[in-house]
Design a protein around this motif. Structure first.
Motif, short mmCIF file in Angstrom:
data_model
loop_
_atom_site.label_atom_id
_atom_site.label_comp_id
_atom_site.label_asym_id
_atom_site.label_seq_id
_atom_site.Cartn_x
_atom_site.Cartn_y
_atom_site.Cartn_z
N THR A 6 -18.43 -139.12 30.68
CA THR A 6 -18.54 -140.01 31.83
C THR A 6 -17.15 -140.38 32.33
OG1 THR A 6 -18.53 -142.11 30.62
CG2 THR A 6 -20.65 -140.98 30.85
N CYS A 8 -15.17 -143.42 35.06
CA CYS A 8 -15.22 -144.52 36.01
C CYS A 8 -13.81 -145.02 36.22
CB CYS A 8 -16.14 -145.64 35.52
SG CYS A 8 -15.52 -146.54 34.08
N HIS A 9 -13.66 -145.97 37.12
CA HIS A 9 -12.35 -146.55 37.41
C HIS A 9 -12.26 -147.96 36.83
CE1 HIS A 9 -12.80 -143.33 40.42
NE2 HIS A 9 -11.50 -143.19 40.26
N TRP A 197 -14.14 -134.29 38.53
CA TRP A 197 -14.87 -135.54 38.75
C TRP A 197 -16.12 -135.24 39.56
CZ3 TRP A 197 -13.80 -139.25 43.26
CH2 TRP A 197 -14.41 -140.50 43.07
N ILE A 199 -19.22 -136.55 41.64
CA ILE A 199 -19.95 -137.62 42.34
C ILE A 199 -21.05 -137.05 43.22
CG2 ILE A 199 -17.96 -139.17 42.31
CD1 ILE A 199 -17.49 -138.47 45.26
N GLU A 248 -19.36 -139.52 37.08
CA GLU A 248 -18.99 -140.86 37.52
C GLU A 248 -20.16 -141.83 37.34
OE1 GLU A 248 -17.74 -144.11 38.59
OE2 GLU A 248 -16.19 -142.66 39.20
N TYR A 251 -22.04 -143.33 40.61
CA TYR A 251 -22.76 -142.44 41.52
C TYR A 251 -24.07 -141.98 40.87
CZ TYR A 251 -18.88 -142.36 44.81
OH TYR A 251 -17.92 -142.73 45.73
#
Length: 282
Positions: A6, A8-9, A197, A199, A248, A251
Motif C-alpha cells: 500500500t 499513502c501520503h 503508484w 490510483i 494508494e 483511491y
C-alpha cells in the motif's frame, strides 16, 4: 507468493477520500487480524536473491513525501501492531538553493526534520529517494530529452539525503502517475528498486497515455473498480524490480472492505478467507 503493498501520503483528513488516523488504524487492524507481517526493502531485496525467507503473509506499507505526521501519527499506528513502513523523501524543503519548486509550493505542508527521519530509520523503516522537486517524469522527458534534469534531480536528492542521514538511498519512488524510459534508465544506475503508484488504470509514459497493465507487462482487462488487473497489484517473484506496484489507500482501497479484499487476494488458495475473496467477483 503475492505481496500486498500500500501507499499513502500520511494522514490527510480532508478531500473526497480522506485518510484519517482512525481509518489508517482500521486498515492496520485488518492486516494484523489476517496475520500479515510487515517487511521493508532490505527484506524484499534479500528474498529476491534467495538469502532470506519472508513471513508467510508479508505486507509492505509505503509513504511518499516526508510529512511530519509520518513520524508521529503514522509511526504510532504502525508500531502498535509491530509494523514498520517505508518513507520516500523529496528534498526540496531541505535544499533552499535549488532553483525549482515543488508543484504545490515549498511551504504548504509541515515536513519532518532530519532527526525525525533518522528516528524512523532507526526503528526499521526504509528511507528512499523521491527526487528533489517532484517533477512529472513523463513531461520532463519531453522538456529535456538529454536526461540532464532527471540526473540532477536524482543525484542532488541522493546527496542531500547522504549529507543529512549518512547513507545513500537504495530505493526510488517514481513521482505521481508519471514515468519515462529516460528516468527508468537513470534509476537503474542508482537504485535497486523503483516503485510506481496505482490510483487507477492509466499512466503517463514518455509523453503519452498508457494502461498501467501494459507498462508493467501484465495481461488481462482492467477491473470494474477502475484499476488495473488484480495480478498487477501485488509484488511477486516475477515482478520487475524497477516497476513495483503500490496501491494508494485514498483511491481504490479507501473502503475497508476493499482493503480487506486486497489482502485476502494475497492469501493461498487453500485459505478459507480466499474463498470469500473469490466470491466477491474480483
Amino acid at each position: 507468493m503475492r505481496i500486498p503493498i500500500t501507499m499513502c501520503h500520511g494522514i490527510r483528513d480532508y478531500g473526497e477520500k480522506p485518510l484519517t488516523v482512525n481509518l489508517l488504524r482500521t486498515f492496520l487492524s485488518i492486516a494484523a487480524d489476517l496475520g500479515f507481517e510487515s517487511i521493508n526493502y532490505d527484506d524484499l531485496a534479500a528474498w529476491r536473491i534467495g538469502a532470506k525467507k519472508l513471513p508467510d503473509r508479508p505486507i509492505m506499507f509505503d509513504f511518499d513525501h516526508p510529512f511530519k505526521n509520518l513520524r508521529y501519527e503514522c509511526y504510532d499506528a504502525l508500531s502498535s501492531h509491530g509494523f514498520v513502513g517505508n518513507a520516500f523523501v523529496y528534498t526540496r524543503p531541505y535544499d533552499k538553493t535549488y532553483d525549482r519548486d515543488l508543484p504545490w509550493g515549498n511551504d504548504q505542508y509541515e515536513h519532518m526534520t532530519w532527526k525525525e527521519i533518522a528516528e524512523l530509520r532507526e526503528q526499521g523503516w526504509t528511507i528512499g529517494a523521491h527526487t528533489v522537486s517532484h517533477p512529472n517524469l513523463s513531461e520532463l522527458s519531453l522538456i529535456d530529452p538529454t536526461g540532464d534534469r532527471i540526473r540532477e534531480e536524482l543525484d542532488r536528492c541522493n546527496q542531500v539525503i547522504r549529507d543529512n542521514l549518512g547513507f545513500m538511498p537504495q530505493e526510488f519512488a517514481f513521482t505521481g502517475t508519471s514515468w519515462s524510459s529516460i528516468a527508468e534508465a537513470e534509476v537503474k544506475k542508482r537504485y535497486r528498486f523503483g516503485r510506481l503508484w496505482i490510483i487507477g488504470s492509466e499512466y503517463k509514459v514518455d509523453g503519452q497515455s498508457m494502461r498501467y497493465a501494459e507498462l508493467v507487462k501484465v495481461d488481462g482487462l482492467d477491473e470494474l473498480d477502475g484499476g488495473p488487473p488484480v495480478a498487477a497489484r501485488y509484488i511477486t517473484e516475477i515482478s520487475d524490480p524497477y516497476r513495483l506496484p503500490s496501491m494508494e489507500l485514498q483511491y481504490l482501497l479507501h473502503d475497508p472492505s476493499d482493503f480487506r479484499a486486497y489482502l485476502e487476494g494475497a492469501l493461498p488458495l487453500s485459505s478459507p478467507s480466499q474463498t470469500g475473496f473469490c466470491c466477491m467477483g474480483w
